[in-house]
Design a protein around this motif. Structure first.
Motif, PDB file in Angstrom:
ATOM      1  N   ALA A   3       1.326  -1.331  -0.289  1.00  8.91           N
ATOM      2  CA  ALA A   3      -0.157  -0.022  -0.380  1.00  8.91           C
ATOM      3  C   ALA A   3       0.999   1.240   0.296  1.00  8.91           C
ATOM      4  N   ALA A   4       2.231   1.466   1.037  1.00 11.00           N
ATOM      5  CA  ALA A   4       2.777   1.826   1.036  1.00 11.00           C
ATOM      6  C   ALA A   4       3.990   2.850  -0.730  1.00 11.00           C
ATOM      7  N   GLU A   5       3.786   1.329  -1.340  1.00 10.33           N
ATOM      8  CA  GLU A   5       4.149   1.787  -2.664  1.00 10.33           C
ATOM      9  C   GLU A   5       2.956   2.362  -4.008  1.00 10.33           C
ATOM     10  N   LEU A   6       2.110   2.457  -3.852  1.00  7.44           N
ATOM     11  CA  LEU A   6       0.904   2.511  -3.880  1.00  7.44           C
ATOM     12  C   LEU A   6       0.625   3.659  -4.147  1.00  7.44           C
ATOM     13  N   LEU A   7       0.692   4.472  -2.916  1.00  8.10           N
ATOM     14  CA  LEU A   7       0.345   5.819  -2.378  1.00  8.10           C
ATOM     15  C   LEU A   7       1.452   6.353  -3.023  1.00  8.10           C
ATOM     16  N   ALA A   8       3.032   6.329  -2.294  1.00 10.18           N
ATOM     17  CA  ALA A   8       3.685   6.980  -3.660  1.00 10.18           C
ATOM     18  C   ALA A   8       3.180   6.979  -5.007  1.00 10.18           C
ATOM     19  N   ARG A  15       0.581  15.087  -8.598  1.00  3.52           N
ATOM     20  CA  ARG A  15       2.119  16.202  -8.278  1.00  3.52           C
ATOM     21  C   ARG A  15       2.013  16.238  -9.913  1.00  3.52           C
ATOM     22  N   ALA A  16       2.543  15.391 -10.686  1.00  2.00           N
ATOM     23  CA  ALA A  16       2.887  15.701 -11.952  1.00  2.00           C
ATOM     24  C   ALA A  16       1.611  16.443 -12.401  1.00  2.00           C
ATOM     25  N   ALA A  17       0.385  16.449 -12.178  1.00  2.00           N
ATOM     26  CA  ALA A  17      -1.078  17.281 -13.171  1.00  2.00           C
ATOM     27  C   ALA A  17      -1.073  18.902 -12.455  1.00  2.00           C
ATOM     28  N   GLY A  18      -0.087  18.456 -11.574  1.00  2.00           N
ATOM     29  CA  GLY A  18      -0.292  19.613 -10.943  1.00  2.00           C
ATOM     30  C   GLY A  18      -1.840  20.379 -10.185  1.00  2.00           C
ATOM     31  N   LEU A  19      -1.861  19.071  -9.003  1.00  2.00           N
ATOM     32  CA  LEU A  19      -2.922  19.483  -7.846  1.00  2.00           C
ATOM     33  C   LEU A  19      -2.346  20.082  -6.667  1.00  2.00           C
ATOM     34  N   ASP A  20      -2.714  20.660  -6.145  1.00  2.00           N
ATOM     35  CA  ASP A  20      -2.924  20.598  -5.232  1.00  2.00           C
ATOM     36  C   ASP A  20      -3.198  19.970  -3.741  1.00  2.00           C
ATOM     37  N   GLY A  21      -2.949  19.580  -2.541  1.00  2.00           N
ATOM     38  CA  GLY A  21      -3.607  18.371  -1.982  1.00  2.00           C
ATOM     39  C   GLY A  21      -3.080  16.587  -2.575  1.00  2.00           C
ATOM     40  N   ALA A  22      -2.232  16.770  -3.066  1.00  2.00           N
ATOM     41  CA  ALA A  22      -2.233  15.217  -4.670  1.00  2.00           C
ATOM     42  C   ALA A  22      -1.682  14.060  -2.926  1.00  2.00           C
ATOM     43  N   ALA A  23      -0.866  14.609  -1.120  1.00  2.00           N
ATOM     44  CA  ALA A  23      -0.991  13.557  -0.377  1.00  2.00           C
ATOM     45  C   ALA A  23      -2.825  13.446  -0.110  1.00  2.00           C
ATOM     46  N   GLY A  24      -3.229  14.380  -0.140  1.00  2.00           N
ATOM     47  CA  GLY A  24      -4.430  14.170   1.684  1.00  2.00           C
ATOM     48  C   GLY A  24      -4.787  12.940  -0.108  1.00  2.00           C
ATOM     49  N   ASP A  25      -5.666  13.675  -1.108  1.00  2.00           N
ATOM     50  CA  ASP A  25      -6.188  13.068  -2.009  1.00  2.00           C
ATOM     51  C   ASP A  25      -6.369  11.771  -2.218  1.00  2.00           C
ATOM     52  N   ARG A  56      -8.244  -0.564  -8.617  1.00  2.00           N
ATOM     53  CA  ARG A  56      -9.219   0.214  -8.481  1.00  2.00           C
ATOM     54  C   ARG A  56      -9.266   1.319  -7.962  1.00  2.00           C
ATOM     55  N   PHE A  57      -7.842   1.590  -7.705  1.00  2.00           N
ATOM     56  CA  PHE A  57      -6.972   3.202  -6.921  1.00  2.00           C
ATOM     57  C   PHE A  57      -6.179   3.793  -8.137  1.00  2.00           C
ATOM     58  N   GLN A  58      -5.976   2.959  -9.477  1.00  2.00           N
ATOM     59  CA  GLN A  58      -4.689   3.996  -9.918  1.00  2.00           C
ATOM     60  C   GLN A  58      -6.063   4.360 -10.838  1.00  2.00           C
ATOM     61  N   THR A  59      -7.523   3.526 -11.559  1.00  2.00           N
ATOM     62  CA  THR A  59      -8.351   4.432 -12.254  1.00  2.00           C
ATOM     63  C   THR A  59      -9.065   5.691 -10.924  1.00  2.00           C
ATOM     64  N   ALA A  60      -9.005   5.711 -10.051  1.00  2.00           N
ATOM     65  CA  ALA A  60      -9.376   6.526  -9.328  1.00  2.00           C
ATOM     66  C   ALA A  60      -8.091   7.711  -9.258  1.00  2.00           C
ATOM     67  N   ILE A  61      -6.717   7.404  -9.702  1.00  2.00           N
ATOM     68  CA  ILE A  61      -6.250   8.375  -9.520  1.00  2.00           C
ATOM     69  C   ILE A  61      -6.085   8.813 -10.615  1.00  2.00           C
TER      70      ILE A  61
END
Length: 287
Positions: A3-8, A15-25, A56-61
């Motif tokens: 999970a930690a690797e997936l989250l990173a 962040r590469a997409a320029g989104l603020d709050g990337a970690a929280g999202d 599911r996670f990658q689709t959401a990201i």
């Protein structure tokens, strides 16, 4: 993959997409993908993630990297301590709107009207906070009303709220102690300045008032002009506003004959809610 690797990986993509709050999202989306409460996510960081959950996670990201709102991706949003279903048919309830809830709870009420209910977050929260109250909640969008009805059922409030398809007061009857509204208040010239999350994904009819003249005030003019016909003497009208609209909306309240017109700021210090009281000693039919 753990999970930690997936989250990173997810954080890096956002962040590469320029989104603020990337970690929280990314954390919210990972908890959603793992189907666990967000407060348990830290405990799961060392766990291996199943292939379906990874997908599911990658689709959401991917969706979030395209600026789709997190609430639309996971299908819900926390508001005033409760979860509400959210779809592209309704505005995403925001913390700023909790200022309207706090203002509304300052006076007693037993019958309330919510104009432009959307997800139902305002009306249903007020009913949940006041167990003896009843509500009428209206919206011009039938899909939005379906979302609101779904939220009412989930919260066990269906028996205390009536949903109506109505263009503001058009289908409304009766008199209320409290009228609340978070109407569309974005002027067309301001659309370009909105974040992509809002501009590209939230329903335009909930953002920009009909017949907008550029000021974003059209809905307030309608509401102020008619509200006293539906308020008991001494009842309150409370509306959310854009942070630059405080003086203009207060003027509309005053011109309409409301007493005790006031402005309330949100936690960020921005003008957020205008309130006014219907004059005492007059019935709605006399106003």
């Amino acid at each position: 993959m753990r999970a930690a690797e997936l989250l990173a990986d997810g954080i890096a993509r956002l962040r590469a997409a320029g989104l603020d709050g990337a970690a929280g999202d990314a954390r919210v989306l990972l908890a959603y993908a793992l189907d666990i409460p967000r407060d348990r996510l830290t405990l799961a960081m060392g766990d291996d993630v199943s292939t379906p959950a990874q997908h599911r996670f990658q689709t959401a990201i991917t969706a979030r990297a395209a600026y789709r709102p997190v609430a639309q991706i996971i299908g819900r949003r926390a508001f005033f301590g409760r979860d509400f279903a959210v779809t592209p048919d309704v505005l995403d309830p925001r913390p700023d709107t909790e200022t309207l809830i706090e203002a509304a709870l300052e006076q007693p009420f037993s019958r309330l009207l919510d104009l432009g209910t959307g997800s139902g977050a305002i009306a249903l929260t007020l009913l949940a906070e006041r167990p003896d109250a009843q509500a009428v909640a209206v919206d011009l969008s039938q899909p939005a009303l379906k979302v609101a009805a779904r939220n009412a059922k989930a919260l066990g409030l269906s028996s205390r709220v009536t949903f109506l398809r109505s263009d503001w007061f058009g289908a409304v009857g009766g008199v209320f102690d409290l009228i609340v509204s978070n109407p569309p208040y974005i002027g067309v010239p301001e659309l370009a300045d909105l974040s992509r999350d809002v501009r590209d994904y939230e329903p335009r009819m909930a953002l920009v008032p009909t017949d907008d003249d550029g000021s974003g005030l059209a809905a307030y003019r309608v509401i102020c002009a008619q509200a006293q016909n539906y308020l008991r003497p001494g009842g309150w009208l409370r509306v959310e506003i854009g942070y630059r609209q405080g003086a203009a909306v207060q003027a509309l309240f005053t011109e309409a004959g409301f007493d005790h017109v006031s402005l309330r700021k949100d936690l960020s210090g921005h003008a957020r809610v205008v309130s006014g009281q219907a004059p005492l000693g007059q019935s709605p039919s006399e106003l």
